[in-house]
Scaffold this motif. Structure first.
Motif, PDB file in Angstrom:
ATOM      1  N   ILE A   1       1.065  -1.254   0.009  1.00 36.90           N
ATOM      2  CA  ILE A   1       0.090  -0.207  -0.080  1.00 36.90           C
ATOM      3  C   ILE A   1       0.876   1.420  -0.212  1.00 36.90           C
TER       4      ILE A   1
ATOM      5  N   SER B   1       3.601  10.906   3.324  1.00 38.18           N
ATOM      6  CA  SER B   1       3.931   9.657   2.372  1.00 38.18           C
ATOM      7  C   SER B   1       4.655   8.630   3.161  1.00 38.18           C
TER       8      SER B   1
ATOM      9  N   VAL C   1      -6.753   6.262   5.501  1.00 42.87           N
ATOM     10  CA  VAL C   1      -6.211   5.112   4.990  1.00 42.87           C
ATOM     11  C   VAL C   1      -7.353   4.065   4.820  1.00 42.87           C
TER      12      VAL C   1
ATOM     13  N   GLN D   1      -2.786  10.422  -2.554  1.00 47.96           N
ATOM     14  CA  GLN D   1      -3.446   9.196  -3.109  1.00 47.96           C
ATOM     15  C   GLN D   1      -3.046   8.092  -2.100  1.00 47.96           C
ATOM     16  N   ILE D   2      -3.850   7.113  -2.025  1.00 44.22           N
ATOM     17  CA  ILE D   2      -3.640   5.935  -1.489  1.00 44.22           C
ATOM     18  C   ILE D   2      -3.756   4.968  -2.598  1.00 44.22           C
TER      19      ILE D   2
ATOM     20  N   LEU E   1      -0.557  12.721   1.291  1.00 42.46           N
ATOM     21  CA  LEU E   1      -1.783  12.630   1.978  1.00 42.46           C
ATOM     22  C   LEU E   1      -1.980  13.859   2.514  1.00 42.46           C
TER      23      LEU E   1
ATOM     24  N   ASP F   1      -3.687   1.033  -3.668  1.00 39.68           N
ATOM     25  CA  ASP F   1      -3.620  -0.150  -3.150  1.00 39.68           C
ATOM     26  C   ASP F   1      -4.193  -1.241  -4.119  1.00 39.68           C
TER      27      ASP F   1
ATOM     28  N   ILE G   1       1.138   5.288   0.286  1.00 40.37           N
ATOM     29  CA  ILE G   1       0.273   6.563   0.690  1.00 40.37           C
ATOM     30  C   ILE G   1       1.400   7.816   0.051  1.00 40.37           C
TER      31      ILE G   1
END
Length: 136
Positions: A2, A21, A47, A57-58, A7, A60, A4
């Motif tokens: 994942i 991040s 999250v 952005q996340i 954010l 996944d 990050i």
């Protein structure tokens, strides 16, 4: 994995999460540590999808951030004084489409018959965490 990326979350023009991040690699257990008001809870909420970031952005790609794969242990857990461990198991297992059976539950938590029959609020903090992790 994942990812990050940058954010950010603002409330009334105040940045509570500011361009954060990091990566969570496969097989890692990740903890966020910081002072009160640092934005840890807000970051976790973003999250897991409970709050929407203002930017960032996340990523996944393996769809790990869904209710079947996600476990969250809260900082503090309180149970009503009148509910027993076995009653909580019954309550929580009724909320899920495919719950674990009571035998598996006991094997995972190492709860014996006496512990299943005790009031949940009398459990140690670690044992309370078992109940929450299994069903969140």
């Amino acid at each position: 994995m994942i990812k990050i990326r940058e954010l950010t979350k603002n409330y009334r023009k105040i940045n509570v999460v500011d361009h954060v991040s990091f990566n969570i690699e496969e097989g890692e257990c990740t903890a966020l540590i910081g002072s009160n008001g640092a934005g840890k809870s807000t970051l976790i909420d973003m999250v897991i999808g409970d709050k929407k970031p203002n930017s960032g952005q996340i990523i996944d790609q393996n769809k790990l951030l869904n209710s079947k794969n996600l476990g969250i242990m809260f900082q503090k857990t309180n149970f009503p004084e009148s509910i027993k461990v076995k009653e909580l198991y019954s309550l929580f297992s009724g909320l899920y489409e495919d719950p674990i059976d009571s035998e598996t539950f006991c094997a995972m938590t190492r709860f014996n018959k006496q512990q299943l029959d005790q009031y949940a609020h009398k459990l140690s903090g670690g044992k309370r965490g078992y109940l929450i992790l299994l069903y969140h």
